[in-house]
Design a protein around this motif. Structure first.
Motif, PDB file in Angstrom:
ATOM      1  N   LEU A 131      -5.859 -10.954  -0.944  1.00 61.24           N
ATOM      2  CA  LEU A 131      -6.733  -9.859  -1.357  1.00 61.24           C
ATOM      3  C   LEU A 131      -7.235  -9.128  -0.114  1.00 61.24           C
ATOM      4  O   LEU A 131      -7.799  -9.751   0.798  1.00 61.24           O
ATOM      5  N   LEU A 132      -7.040  -7.796  -0.097  1.00 59.84           N
ATOM      6  CA  LEU A 132      -7.339  -6.977   1.076  1.00 59.84           C
ATOM      7  C   LEU A 132      -8.365  -5.911   0.729  1.00 59.84           C
ATOM      8  O   LEU A 132      -8.375  -5.378  -0.393  1.00 59.84           O
ATOM      9  N   ASP A 133      -9.213  -5.571   1.704  1.00 60.43           N
ATOM     10  CA  ASP A 133     -10.102  -4.427   1.540  1.00 60.43           C
ATOM     11  C   ASP A 133      -9.301  -3.134   1.479  1.00 60.43           C
ATOM     12  O   ASP A 133      -9.628  -2.220   0.730  1.00 60.43           O
ATOM     13  N   ASP A 134      -8.258  -3.081   2.296  1.00 55.99           N
ATOM     14  CA  ASP A 134      -7.411  -1.899   2.384  1.00 55.99           C
ATOM     15  C   ASP A 134      -5.977  -2.361   2.562  1.00 55.99           C
ATOM     16  O   ASP A 134      -5.705  -3.243   3.381  1.00 55.99           O
ATOM     17  N   LEU A 135      -5.060  -1.761   1.823  1.00 57.97           N
ATOM     18  CA  LEU A 135      -3.662  -2.177   1.911  1.00 57.97           C
ATOM     19  C   LEU A 135      -3.045  -1.871   3.267  1.00 57.97           C
ATOM     20  O   LEU A 135      -1.958  -2.359   3.578  1.00 57.97           O
ATOM     21  N   SER A 136      -3.721  -1.073   4.101  1.00 56.62           N
ATOM     22  CA  SER A 136      -3.230  -0.818   5.452  1.00 56.62           C
ATOM     23  C   SER A 136      -3.257  -2.088   6.307  1.00 56.62           C
ATOM     24  O   SER A 136      -2.580  -2.159   7.332  1.00 56.62           O
ATOM     25  N   LEU A 137      -4.024  -3.087   5.874  1.00 51.69           N
ATOM     26  CA  LEU A 137      -4.050  -4.360   6.606  1.00 51.69           C
ATOM     27  C   LEU A 137      -2.693  -5.054   6.552  1.00 51.69           C
ATOM     28  O   LEU A 137      -2.410  -5.910   7.401  1.00 51.69           O
ATOM     29  N   LYS A 138      -1.858  -4.710   5.573  1.00 56.26           N
ATOM     30  CA  LYS A 138      -0.518  -5.300   5.506  1.00 56.26           C
ATOM     31  C   LYS A 138       0.282  -4.983   6.764  1.00 56.26           C
ATOM     32  O   LYS A 138       1.078  -5.813   7.224  1.00 56.26           O
ATOM     33  N   SER A 139       0.088  -3.798   7.326  1.00 56.75           N
ATOM     34  CA  SER A 139       0.808  -3.425   8.546  1.00 56.75           C
ATOM     35  C   SER A 139       0.039  -3.806   9.803  1.00 56.75           C
ATOM     36  O   SER A 139       0.634  -4.263  10.775  1.00 56.75           O
ATOM     37  N   SER A 140      -1.294  -3.655   9.791  1.00 60.21           N
ATOM     38  CA  SER A 140      -2.076  -3.976  10.993  1.00 60.21           C
ATOM     39  C   SER A 140      -2.176  -5.476  11.238  1.00 60.21           C
ATOM     40  O   SER A 140      -2.464  -5.908  12.353  1.00 60.21           O
ATOM     41  N   HIS A 141      -1.926  -6.292  10.198  1.00 57.21           N
ATOM     42  CA  HIS A 141      -1.959  -7.744  10.337  1.00 57.21           C
ATOM     43  C   HIS A 141      -0.602  -8.357   9.952  1.00 57.21           C
ATOM     44  O   HIS A 141      -0.516  -9.481   9.477  1.00 57.21           O
ATOM     45  N   SER A 142       0.451  -7.596  10.149  1.00 53.06           N
ATOM     46  CA  SER A 142       1.777  -7.992   9.656  1.00 53.06           C
ATOM     47  C   SER A 142       2.324  -9.237  10.337  1.00 53.06           C
ATOM     48  O   SER A 142       3.104  -9.981   9.739  1.00 53.06           O
ATOM     49  N   LEU A 143       1.956  -9.476  11.595  1.00 47.47           N
ATOM     50  CA  LEU A 143       2.472 -10.661  12.292  1.00 47.47           C
ATOM     51  C   LEU A 143       2.008 -11.943  11.608  1.00 47.47           C
ATOM     52  O   LEU A 143       2.776 -12.908  11.488  1.00 47.47           O
ATOM     53  N   PHE A 144       0.767 -11.969  11.165  1.00 48.69           N
ATOM     54  CA  PHE A 144       0.246 -13.132  10.454  1.00 48.69           C
ATOM     55  C   PHE A 144       0.973 -13.331   9.142  1.00 48.69           C
ATOM     56  O   PHE A 144       1.412 -14.450   8.803  1.00 48.69           O
ATOM     57  N   PHE A 145       1.175 -12.239   8.396  1.00 52.50           N
ATOM     58  CA  PHE A 145       1.860 -12.344   7.109  1.00 52.50           C
ATOM     59  C   PHE A 145       3.340 -12.695   7.292  1.00 52.50           C
ATOM     60  O   PHE A 145       3.903 -13.464   6.503  1.00 52.50           O
ATOM     61  N   SER A 146       3.953 -12.154   8.341  1.00 51.51           N
ATOM     62  CA  SER A 146       5.369 -12.463   8.593  1.00 51.51           C
ATOM     63  C   SER A 146       5.555 -13.931   8.930  1.00 51.51           C
ATOM     64  O   SER A 146       6.566 -14.543   8.559  1.00 51.51           O
ATOM     65  N   SER A 147       4.568 -14.516   9.624  1.00 50.76           N
ATOM     66  CA  SER A 147       4.640 -15.943   9.941  1.00 50.76           C
ATOM     67  C   SER A 147       4.644 -16.781   8.678  1.00 50.76           C
ATOM     68  O   SER A 147       5.405 -17.746   8.550  1.00 50.76           O
ATOM     69  N   LEU A 148       3.806 -16.403   7.704  1.00 47.48           N
ATOM     70  CA  LEU A 148       3.767 -17.140   6.446  1.00 47.48           C
ATOM     71  C   LEU A 148       5.073 -16.971   5.670  1.00 47.48           C
ATOM     72  O   LEU A 148       5.620 -17.938   5.128  1.00 47.48           O
ATOM     73  N   LYS A 149       5.587 -15.749   5.614  1.00 46.13           N
ATOM     74  CA  LYS A 149       6.828 -15.497   4.883  1.00 46.13           C
ATOM     75  C   LYS A 149       7.996 -16.252   5.502  1.00 46.13           C
ATOM     76  O   LYS A 149       8.867 -16.769   4.789  1.00 46.13           O
TER      77      LYS A 149
END
Length: 439
Positions: free
Chosen positions: A37-55
């Protein structure tokens, strides 16, 4: 009309079954789904390294805005997700059917949670953290300031960007590889609830840090949080094996701080890359049970020289006890090797306490003599160690005394009594003969 309605419900149930089948279980902690859950969907790109690690580690991420009206974590009485990541510090209210009680029920059901806050943290996020044993600074504008341990490579003179390197000393939680570079932190601090023994500091502030509003004028009142009492990142492992991570910084997860170089003030060591990525990645592995997750199997006991478990033991029997303990490595179960696993032979209190030997292939074993006390006993293994899921195993077994025909015919220690009895009988006959035939 009933048939089409039934068919529609059946189709909906079939569509959700794959989500329920692949959910987390103690026997297979993999193939997990996480709601982000994000405040703003732009966090998907600004925090992408963290999400890519999980994926890259096999997690299926479902991104939603925190106020999305379609949010739901449960369907048909079953949870659809195994983990929840709240990167929405300013959200006052979640969308859909999710609320604070829903988040807490999610954790109470054994699921994992990551919460990131910042200086704009709402009461909702603060209350969730408080329920988990973490209390953020009461001043909503306060941030952590450190005039000795700030990062000089980023913004000269910005003492709110802290270079922290006081990590929890646990290879299980943070991995075997030492984190060399400091972690960049910019956000709010928190303290641990002294009444909650489950919460631990994963990253602590230095002794020179304190929590204050940097834009306010100097105050004569001392800060409410200061020194090493400030926790920057805390973790919780609940009794039901649910794991929680609470961070006072949302920027800590960002690509900018992941890639930023860092030099701690007062230190000559300069690092091309901060320790944020390694710290967050390793900590998330622990949070999502890729490390430190134990299971036990094949708890067995039998008399020495036999292979079958008896229905009961007799006092002073010699018995053997064994149990297998394995640890999840992230992809498979491997033997857990430790020298501090113990078993209790318990009735009201432990009559026998033995440390188990291990063959380093997952098998723990020992042998001992049943105490000279009869009643209903339990074999108990209570294993609790920092960073590991706790194990609590028990097996009940009665212990009986000797039957009347099981005692030895002649007891060695009773020979003096035997001698006394026969000597008295002999004396009686001698006395009778002397008394009757003596003139």
């Amino acid at each position: 009309m009933a048939a089409p309605k039934f068919a529609f419900l059946l189709l909906k149930l079939i569509s959700v079954l794959p989500l329920l089948v692949t959910s987390f279980s103690a026997d297979r902690p993999t193939d997990r789904r996480i709601l982000v859950l994000l405040d703003d969907l732009s966090l998907k790109s600004s925090h992408s390294l963290f999400f890519s690690s999980l994926k890259s580690r096999g997690f299926d991420l479902d991104f939603k805005r925190a106020d999305d009206p379609s949010i739901a974590v449960k369907r048909y009485g079953q949870y659809m997700y195994d983990g929840l990541i709240l990167l929405s510090p300013s959200t006052d209210r979640f969308g859909g059917s999710l609320d604070m009680e829903g988040v807490l029920d999610f954790v109470d059901s054994g699921h994992d949670l990551i919460v990131a806050a910042d200086a704009n943290a709402s009461d909702l996020i603060r209350n969730i953290a408080a329920e988990c044993g973490v209390d953020f600074d009461e001043d909503p504008s306060a941030v952590v300031v450190d005039h000795s341990s700030y990062a000089v490579s980023e913004t000269e003179g910005d003492h709110t960007l802290i270079a922290a390197d006081d990590f929890i000393q646990s290879d299980v939680i943070l991995g075997n590889k030492k984190i060399e570079a400091p972690v960049l932190f910019k956000g709010i601090g928190h303290s641990l609830n002294p009444g909650n023994s489950m919460v631990l500091k994963a990253l602590s502030a230095s002794s020179s840090s304190y929590s204050t509003n940097p834009s306010s004028k100097l105050s004569s009142q001392p800060p409410s949080l200061y020194g090493t009492a400030i926790s920057l990142v805390s973790v919780v492992q609940a009794r039901n094996a649910a794991r929680i991570m609470i961070s006072g910084s949302l920027d800590m997860f960002s690509n900018r701080l992941f890639r930023a170089g860092v030099q701690k003030s007062g230190s000559l060591n300069k690092y091309e890359k901060s320790g944020n990525e390694q710290f967050i990645t390793e900590l998330s592995k622990w949070i999502f049970h890729e490390r430190g997750h134990l299971k036990a199997a094949n708890l067995r006991h039998n008399k020495v020289g036999e292979s079958e478990e008896p229905l009961m033991y007799r006092i002073n029997d010699d018995l053997e006890f064994s149990v297998e303990i394995f640890e999840w490595s992230g992809s498979s179960w491997v033997p857990h090797v430790s020298k501090d696993v113990q078993v209790q032979f318990y009735m009201m209190s432990p009559y026998v306490l033995k440390t188990l030997s291990t063959n380093e292939k997952g098998l723990y074993h020992t042998s001992f003599k049943v105490p000279d006390v009869y009643g209903v006993f339990q074999f108990k293994v209570e294993y609790q160690k920092l960073g590991y899921t706790s194990l609590s195993l028990s097996k009940q077994i009665p212990v009986r005394p000797f039957k009347h025909n099981e005692y030895e015919r002649f007891i060695t220690t009773a020979f003096p009594y035997y001698g006394a009895s026969f000597s008295m009988m002999a004396g009686f006959f001698i006395f009778s003969g002397v008394y009757l035939y003596n003139k």
